[in-house]
Design a protein around this motif. Structure first.
Motif, short mmCIF file in Angstrom:
data_model
loop_
_atom_site.label_atom_id
_atom_site.label_comp_id
_atom_site.label_asym_id
_atom_site.label_seq_id
_atom_site.Cartn_x
_atom_site.Cartn_y
_atom_site.Cartn_z
N PRO A 321 0.83 -1.21 0.00
CA PRO A 321 0.00 0.00 0.00
C PRO A 321 0.87 1.26 0.00
CG PRO A 321 -0.81 -1.57 1.62
CD PRO A 321 0.52 -2.09 1.14
N GLN A 322 0.36 2.32 -0.61
CA GLN A 322 1.07 3.59 -0.64
C GLN A 322 0.84 4.31 0.69
OE1 GLN A 322 3.13 4.61 -2.87
NE2 GLN A 322 2.66 3.49 -4.76
N ILE A 323 1.81 4.15 1.62
CA ILE A 323 1.68 4.80 2.93
C ILE A 323 2.79 5.83 3.16
CG2 ILE A 323 0.55 2.78 3.92
CD1 ILE A 323 3.19 2.17 5.38
N GLY A 324 3.72 5.98 2.19
CA GLY A 324 4.80 6.93 2.33
C GLY A 324 6.04 6.33 2.97
N SER A 325 7.09 7.15 3.07
CA SER A 325 8.34 6.75 3.72
C SER A 325 8.39 7.35 5.12
CB SER A 325 9.55 7.25 2.92
OG SER A 325 9.62 6.62 1.66
N TYR A 326 9.03 6.63 6.05
CA TYR A 326 9.06 7.05 7.45
C TYR A 326 10.49 7.10 7.98
CZ TYR A 326 4.03 6.47 7.43
OH TYR A 326 2.70 6.61 7.14
N GLU A 327 10.71 8.05 8.89
CA GLU A 327 12.00 8.17 9.58
C GLU A 327 11.82 8.10 11.09
OE1 GLU A 327 13.81 11.80 8.39
OE2 GLU A 327 14.26 11.13 6.35
N ARG A 328 10.62 8.36 11.55
CA ARG A 328 10.35 8.46 12.98
C ARG A 328 9.72 7.17 13.49
NH1 ARG A 328 6.56 13.22 15.63
NH2 ARG A 328 6.85 12.66 17.81
N ILE A 329 10.17 6.70 14.66
CA ILE A 329 9.62 5.47 15.24
C ILE A 329 9.33 5.65 16.73
CG2 ILE A 329 10.68 3.88 13.58
CD1 ILE A 329 12.92 3.40 15.60
N ARG A 330 8.41 4.82 17.19
CA ARG A 330 8.10 4.73 18.63
C ARG A 330 8.21 3.27 19.02
NH1 ARG A 330 3.27 6.74 18.58
NH2 ARG A 330 2.10 4.79 18.72
N CYS A 331 8.93 3.01 20.08
CA CYS A 331 9.19 1.63 20.52
C CYS A 331 8.77 1.47 21.97
CB CYS A 331 10.67 1.30 20.35
SG CYS A 331 11.10 -0.40 20.78
N GLY A 332 8.14 0.36 22.27
CA GLY A 332 7.72 0.11 23.64
C GLY A 332 8.90 -0.11 24.57
N CYS A 333 8.79 0.43 25.78
CA CYS A 333 9.85 0.24 26.78
C CYS A 333 9.69 -1.10 27.48
CB CYS A 333 9.79 1.37 27.80
SG CYS A 333 10.26 2.99 27.16
N GLY A 334 10.72 -1.48 28.22
CA GLY A 334 10.68 -2.71 28.99
C GLY A 334 10.25 -2.46 30.42
N ASP A 335 10.45 -3.45 31.27
CA ASP A 335 10.08 -3.34 32.68
C ASP A 335 11.31 -3.27 33.60
OD1 ASP A 335 7.31 -3.56 32.10
OD2 ASP A 335 7.52 -5.75 31.95
N THR A 336 12.49 -3.32 33.01
CA THR A 336 13.71 -3.40 33.81
C THR A 336 14.35 -2.03 33.98
OG1 THR A 336 14.13 -5.58 32.83
CG2 THR A 336 15.93 -4.55 34.05
N PRO A 337 14.50 -1.55 35.22
CA PRO A 337 15.19 -0.27 35.43
C PRO A 337 16.64 -0.35 34.95
CG PRO A 337 14.04 -0.99 37.43
CD PRO A 337 14.04 -2.15 36.48
#
Length: 419
Positions: A321-337
């Protein structure tokens, strides 16, 4: 208006396939020496990128060549006509297999509301500078100099396929230098930042960490020649680059020529015993440079590729699908300090001279300016060493910090332990 003139020329020359990307950039800039303002200025610049497409056949195959030129308001009609002619001629020598241009519509202008639009560009620059210098209170380290660029971009995109859209976005970026003369050494470290919101807390925290880093760097000892026996902990910007590997591999421009074997639904973490990243592609603008509407799309979920991305040409070739190009991401954090991540022996790198990730073979690493060696309950401060690894192997055993790091292109774990 330069945009109208360009389109008039295209019509006069009967060039039927094109994309006009017109950007007006405004900025307010601040330059500091220590805590004193050295220079302020405001700038405004306009640039129009014109891409023309030309269809032709060769040896029974249909092609769509393309060529781009940049046009500025000072150019007169004669000069623009010459550039358009050159671009159209050049497109005849670009043998891209034929692809369709996505159909679009005329839409109302979108103003990206992120908080920066509420104040003047100069006020935003001053506010961020004040926040940074609030952290400049460390003994033994200080901010030597800094630069702030508060920017507003007004973009208008028109294509021959019916797209007529525009948007306004704001951001603030710059750099600063921290310095320390602790332990008889004179050390300077350079730091860059970019935010798309009034991130006062983030830049204040970044400065505080930068001051601690340069102070520790002044007291560091030469690293051992071989640190390969220790697990690696990457931090902040290096984590963004590490996860950016997956974004690069999911680009249709990598998939189509066979440099990447990613495809939607494929589990690329089959052998992983550690944590698997959940990564979302986040638009940094409402539209791509080709006028394609951009939205959030999941990149990785539970180790599986969910979506590919890319420009119009390669998306067409790969059938996505034509959704464009991306440079920005969001990633889930873990539970370990973070304090738990370094309880077992490891090398945590806080500042690289140049951190590299190769999206082709997965190798990453670089020379570090500052790292901490944790072993036997002790922390040694090191400099001048190197760490390296391969993401295809590293992803088998990852652990993400609970602490978060963010900038204009990344939001996610502040640290990742490998091994």
């Amino acid at each position: 208006m330069i945009r109208d003139l360009v389109i008039d020329i295209l019509k006069a020359k009967k060039i039927t396939d094109y994309c006009v990307y017109d950007e007006l950039r405004e900025s307010a800039e601040l330059f500091f020496i220590r805590k004193n303002i050295d220079l302020t200025r405001e700038k405004k610049a306009r640039e129009l990128k014109l891409t023309v497409y030309r269809d032709f056949e060769k040896d029974g195959r249909k092609y769509r060549g393309q060529s781009a030129v940049y046009i500025y308001p000072a150019y007169d009609r004669s000069r623009i006509e010459g550039l358009v002619d050159d671009a159209y001629d050049s497109a005849l020598y670009v043998e891209n297999p034929y692809f369709d241009l996505p159909q679009g519509n005329r839409e109302e202008q979108i103003v990206m509301e992120n908080g920066l639009e509420k104040c003047s560009l100069m006020d935003n620059a001053v506010a961020m500078a004040s926040a940074l210098y609030e952290a400049d209170r460390e003994e033994g380290a200080w901010v030597n100099s800094s630069e702030f660029f508060s920017e507003k971009s007004t973009v208008h995109i028109i294509t021959s396929a019916g797209t007529d859209v525009s948007y306004v976005k704001f951001n603030i970026n710059g750099e600063f230098v921290t310095q320390s003369r602790a332990n008889g050494n004179d050390v300077e470290l350079h730091w860059q930042f970019e935010y798309d919101s009034p991130a006062k807390d983030a830049i204040r925290q970044k400065c505080a960490q930068a001051l601690k880093t340069v102070y520790d760097r002044a007291q560091a000892v030469k690293a051992p020649a071989d640190l390969s026996a220790y697990p690696i902990v990457l931090c902040d910007g290096a984590v963004r680059d590490f996860f950016g590997f997956y974004l690069d591999r999911a680009d249709a421009g990598m998939v189509y020529p066979g440099y990447s074997d990613y495809k939607a639904g494929e589990d690329i973490f089959k052998d992983a015993k550690g944590e698997k990243p959940h990564i979302v592609m986040v638009p940094d603008a409402p539209y791509s440079g080709e006028g394609v509407r951009k939205n959030e799309h999941t990149l990785l979920e539970s180790g599986a590729v969910k979506n590919l991305h890319g420009n119009v040409m390669y998306s067409s070739y790969t059938g996505i699908p034509q959704i464009g190009s991306y440079e920005r991401i969001r990633c889930g954090c873990g539970d370990t300090p973070l304090s738990e991540l370094v309880k077992e022996p490891c090398v945590m790198v806080k500042s690289f001279s140049d951190f590299q990730v190769d999206e082709m073979d997965g190798y990453f690493g670089g020379e570090f300016r500052l790292a901490y060696l944790y072993e036997g309950g002790e922390k040694k401060i090191l400099t001048g060493g190197t760490v390296s690894g391969n993401i295809f192997e590293a992803q088998k055993n990852l652990k993400f910090s609970a602490e978060k790091y963010g900038d204009a292109l990344y939001e996610g774990p502040a640290a990742v332990r490998i091994g």
